[in-house]
Design a protein around this motif. Structure first.
Motif, mmCIF file in Angstrom:
data_model
loop_
_atom_site.group_PDB
_atom_site.id
_atom_site.type_symbol
_atom_site.label_atom_id
_atom_site.label_comp_id
_atom_site.label_asym_id
_atom_site.label_seq_id
_atom_site.Cartn_x
_atom_site.Cartn_y
_atom_site.Cartn_z
ATOM 1 N N GLY A 47 -31.380 -23.178 18.671
ATOM 2 C CA GLY A 47 -31.022 -23.298 20.082
ATOM 3 C C GLY A 47 -30.196 -24.520 20.401
ATOM 4 O O GLY A 47 -29.838 -24.742 21.572
ATOM 5 N N VAL A 48 -29.859 -25.325 19.373
ATOM 6 C CA VAL A 48 -29.089 -26.547 19.577
ATOM 7 C C VAL A 48 -27.664 -26.394 19.049
ATOM 8 O O VAL A 48 -26.714 -26.900 19.641
ATOM 9 C CB VAL A 48 -29.764 -27.746 18.866
ATOM 10 C CG1 VAL A 48 -28.986 -29.028 19.107
ATOM 11 C CG2 VAL A 48 -31.200 -27.896 19.332
ATOM 12 N N SER A 49 -27.521 -25.673 17.924
ATOM 13 C CA SER A 49 -26.208 -25.598 17.280
ATOM 14 C C SER A 49 -25.642 -24.177 17.258
ATOM 15 O O SER A 49 -24.782 -23.831 18.066
ATOM 16 C CB SER A 49 -26.287 -26.180 15.863
ATOM 17 O OG SER A 49 -27.212 -25.466 15.053
ATOM 18 N N PRO A 77 -25.929 -21.777 20.766
ATOM 19 C CA PRO A 77 -24.990 -22.127 21.833
ATOM 20 C C PRO A 77 -23.528 -22.041 21.399
ATOM 21 O O PRO A 77 -22.658 -21.714 22.216
ATOM 22 C CB PRO A 77 -25.385 -23.557 22.217
ATOM 23 C CG PRO A 77 -26.282 -24.044 21.163
ATOM 24 C CD PRO A 77 -26.903 -22.859 20.522
ATOM 25 N N ALA A 78 -23.234 -22.313 20.124
ATOM 26 C CA ALA A 78 -21.856 -22.166 19.657
ATOM 27 C C ALA A 78 -21.431 -20.701 19.700
ATOM 28 O O ALA A 78 -20.310 -20.377 20.122
ATOM 29 C CB ALA A 78 -21.711 -22.723 18.242
ATOM 30 N N LEU A 79 -22.337 -19.798 19.282
ATOM 31 C CA LEU A 79 -22.041 -18.373 19.401
ATOM 32 C C LEU A 79 -21.922 -17.986 20.869
ATOM 33 O O LEU A 79 -21.104 -17.130 21.238
ATOM 34 C CB LEU A 79 -23.125 -17.547 18.713
ATOM 35 C CG LEU A 79 -22.963 -16.030 18.762
ATOM 36 C CD1 LEU A 79 -21.601 -15.593 18.252
ATOM 37 C CD2 LEU A 79 -24.082 -15.339 17.966
ATOM 38 N N GLY A 80 -22.711 -18.644 21.736
ATOM 39 C CA GLY A 80 -22.582 -18.403 23.173
ATOM 40 C C GLY A 80 -21.209 -18.770 23.691
ATOM 41 O O GLY A 80 -20.627 -18.064 24.530
ATOM 42 N N SER A 95 -37.366 -17.898 22.635
ATOM 43 C CA SER A 95 -36.542 -17.109 23.546
ATOM 44 C C SER A 95 -35.482 -17.958 24.227
ATOM 45 O O SER A 95 -34.329 -17.528 24.383
ATOM 46 C CB SER A 95 -37.430 -16.445 24.606
ATOM 47 O OG SER A 95 -38.282 -15.482 24.031
ATOM 48 N N LEU A 96 -35.859 -19.149 24.652
ATOM 49 C CA LEU A 96 -34.895 -20.010 25.353
ATOM 50 C C LEU A 96 -33.725 -20.363 24.437
ATOM 51 O O LEU A 96 -32.582 -20.455 24.891
ATOM 52 C CB LEU A 96 -35.595 -21.273 25.853
ATOM 53 C CG LEU A 96 -36.539 -21.057 27.028
ATOM 54 C CD1 LEU A 96 -37.494 -22.234 27.181
ATOM 55 C CD2 LEU A 96 -35.749 -20.834 28.324
ATOM 56 N N GLY A 97 -34.012 -20.554 23.158
ATOM 57 C CA GLY A 97 -32.928 -20.830 22.219
ATOM 58 C C GLY A 97 -32.136 -19.588 21.874
ATOM 59 O O GLY A 97 -30.915 -19.637 21.730
ATOM 60 N N ALA A 98 -32.820 -18.446 21.767
ATOM 61 C CA ALA A 98 -32.159 -17.201 21.360
ATOM 62 C C ALA A 98 -31.166 -16.719 22.408
ATOM 63 O O ALA A 98 -30.095 -16.211 22.074
ATOM 64 C CB ALA A 98 -33.201 -16.125 21.085
ATOM 65 N N MET A 99 -31.510 -16.867 23.684
ATOM 66 C CA MET A 99 -30.629 -16.331 24.726
ATOM 67 C C MET A 99 -29.325 -17.106 24.847
ATOM 68 O O MET A 99 -28.354 -16.627 25.443
ATOM 69 C CB MET A 99 -31.341 -16.306 26.083
ATOM 70 C CG MET A 99 -31.695 -17.665 26.631
ATOM 71 S SD MET A 99 -32.229 -17.574 28.356
ATOM 72 C CE MET A 99 -30.683 -17.321 29.204
ATOM 73 N N ALA A 100 -29.258 -18.298 24.214
ATOM 74 C CA ALA A 100 -28.019 -19.081 24.268
ATOM 75 C C ALA A 100 -26.867 -18.349 23.599
ATOM 76 O O ALA A 100 -25.695 -18.642 23.882
ATOM 77 C CB ALA A 100 -28.241 -20.436 23.606
ATOM 78 N N LYS A 101 -27.169 -17.378 22.726
ATOM 79 C CA LYS A 101 -26.116 -16.606 22.052
ATOM 80 C C LYS A 101 -25.228 -15.873 23.047
ATOM 81 O O LYS A 101 -24.080 -15.557 22.743
ATOM 82 C CB LYS A 101 -26.730 -15.595 21.080
ATOM 83 C CG LYS A 101 -27.598 -16.190 19.991
ATOM 84 C CD LYS A 101 -27.962 -15.164 18.934
ATOM 85 C CE LYS A 101 -28.728 -13.972 19.457
ATOM 86 N NZ LYS A 101 -30.111 -14.313 19.870
#
Length: 507
Positions: free
Chosen positions: A280-282, A285-288, A367-373
């Motif tokens: 959820g850090v790298s 969010p980069a894929l997001g 979930s909070l990290g996964a949705m960053a995609k």
């Protein structure tokens, strides 16, 4: 430049993330030092947290303290657990214009006669039932490339990416209509998939999932060749007929040529597996950031894995273009609550042992990290598993969290490319769609470089921003869609990973 040993994700957070393994006595904040070893990617408290008090990461609740936590302590399963809390769905509150770029990006795609655009050119062998799986594999094996010795039976057909048998473990012993309809929807999506030039479906003949019913329900007449082993006359005759079909199809399939097409023809499945505390850090969010670029260029991205969105859905309902779309997502969460209760399970069972070893404590945190995609654009639609995707933009598809099952549904819905983030090191492919693998951290990337396409650990090391890494991912997506092989394709991944969602009792 000196890099902090910890990562702060939000001013309201009561925990920080260890950039690397931290020994006791490491300074992590003003007046706070670690009192025990903090593993790489794990959380360290920077303030006192009382029993029952929320623990925040990303500025959101990831769990509640189960025992008093002191500053400098390791925060994980031994002192953080699940709990109920109110969520403000605030439907449509964060909807915003998403202007498209004036000059859309392009890639070299394969334009099919019906106007759709493919990123790969496969011949597919589907099975109606597990009983025909071996026969399907025998046909495909005749044309199988060997990634280790270079043997290639398709050398005379350079525009054909391969012949793949997609087999599964169900199709009979089914007691309900819903599981059969779901399987047929999945098989229908693959039969129609733009990355297949030709498709044959093999059955046994006496199964519940009759090929005739499949073709009628999914309107597949004229789209594929069908054979039943019992009707053809057994294994040898069916294999010979299947091989003859493929040989007949190869010359026609090889006629395709790539041409310049807009990036709006991309439909990209977003996946994460083997996640860790850095996901959820790298990489996510980069894929997001790359997802936002795809949407702004007129394309489509698909977020799935409903159990891995649980607890973060209130952040997506705010981005829903209508209350109806937002309520569809909330209804999915209620279905999963009831489903897990009926099965004697709980949603927080989702983080795997590998996830927890990597620093993820609860499903809320995961979930909070996964949705960053999925980036930051509006949520335009919510779909059932394997439903056809008809809208451009960011869509959500209901799937389990298990990666092969989730990706199978996304590709059945029309994804012509997959982006898969991983922190622990998942190996994965998803024929007929190419799969790009994104590593969350540099040590794993270097350890598994033959399997990873992108190292997002550069974000953790301060070498590039999330946006810069996202741009790099987007550019690789265009190259991959144009035919550049991915690492998983070099090992011929993607056939065994076909895994339709199995619901209901097996009789």
């Amino acid at each position: 430049m000196t890099i902090s040993p910890v990562i702060r994700l939000h001013p309201d957070d009561g925990v920080l993330i260890a950039r690397a393994s931290l020994p006791p006595g490491t300074s992590v904040a003003d007046g706070v030092t670690t009192v025990e070893r903090i593993p790489s990617g794990h959380k360290v408290a920077i303030k006192p947290i009382a029993v029952g008090e929320p623990i925040k990461r990303y500025g959101q609740i990831i769990g509640f303290a189960t025992v008093p936590i002191a500053p400098g302590q390791h925060v994980h399963t031994q002192n953080c657990g699940m709990g109920d809390f109110a969520k403000d769905y605030a439907y449509c509150a964060d909807v915003k214009p998403t202007p498209n770029f004036d000059l859309p990006a392009t890639f070299e795609g394969i334009r099919r006669p019906d106007g759709r655009v493919a990123t790969r050119n496969y011949i597919g062998i589907l099975t109606s039932v597990n009983c025909s799986a071996h026969v399907a594999s025998l046909v495909a094996d005749v044309f199988k490339k060997n990634p280790f010795n270079g043997d290639n039976p398709l050398a005379d057909f350079p525009n054909v990416d391969g012949v793949v048998a997609l087999t599964h473990k169900t199709g009979c012993g089914m007691t309900q209509n819903e599981p059969l309809a779901l399987l047929r929807r999945t098989l229908g999506g693959y039969a129609r998939h733009v990355n297949f030039s030709h498709v044959i479906v093999l059955g046994l003949g006496c199964e519940v999932n009759q090929i005739g019913g499949l073709m009628e329900e999914q309107k597949l007449a004229g789209r594929l060749r069908a054979m039943d082993i019992q009707e053809v006359g057994g294994t040898r005759k069916t294999v010979e007929a299947g091989i003859a079909f493929v040989r007949e199809a190869l010359a026609d399939a090889n006629k395709v040529k790539r041409e310049t097409v807009p990036a709006s023809e991309l439909t990209v499945a977003l996946q994460c597996g083997g996640s860790d505390g850095y996901s959820g850090v790298s990489a996510n969010p980069a894929l997001g950031a790359a997802s936002d670029l795809i949407v702004r260029h007129g394309g489509t991205v698909i977020l799935s894995e409903t159990p891995e969105t649980y607890g973060a859905e209130h952040l997506l309902t705010r981005r829903a273009v209508s209350r109806e779309v937002g309520e569809k997502l909330v209804d999915l969460m209620r279905w999963w609550d009831a489903y897990t209760e009926r099965e004697g399970a709980e949603m927080n069972a989702n983080p795997s042992p590998g996830n927890k070893a990597g620093g993820l404590t609860t499903i809320l945190e995961k979930s909070l990290g996964a949705m960053a995609k999925a980036g930051t654009t509006n949520l335009v639609e919510v779909l059932r598993y394997a439903e056809p995707i008809t809208k451009k933009g960011f869509v959500f598809m209901d799937t389990p969290g298990y990666d092969p099952v989730a990706a199978t549904g996304q590709v059945a819905g029309g994804a012509n490319l997959v982006c898969f983030t991983t922190g622990r090191g998942s190996v994965f492919g998803c024929k007929p769609a190419p799969s790009i693998k994104l590593a969350t951290n540099t040590p794993m990337y270097k350890r598994m470089e033959e399997d990873m396409d992108v190292n997002c650990g550069t974000i953790l090391e301060g070498e590039e921003s999330v946006e810069q890494c996202g741009q790099r991912i987007f550019e690789l997506i265009l190259k991959t869609a144009s035919g550049q092989p991915t690492k998983s394709e070099s090992f011929d991944f993607g056939g065994a990973e076909f895994a339709p969602w199995v619901l209901g009792a097996t009789m």
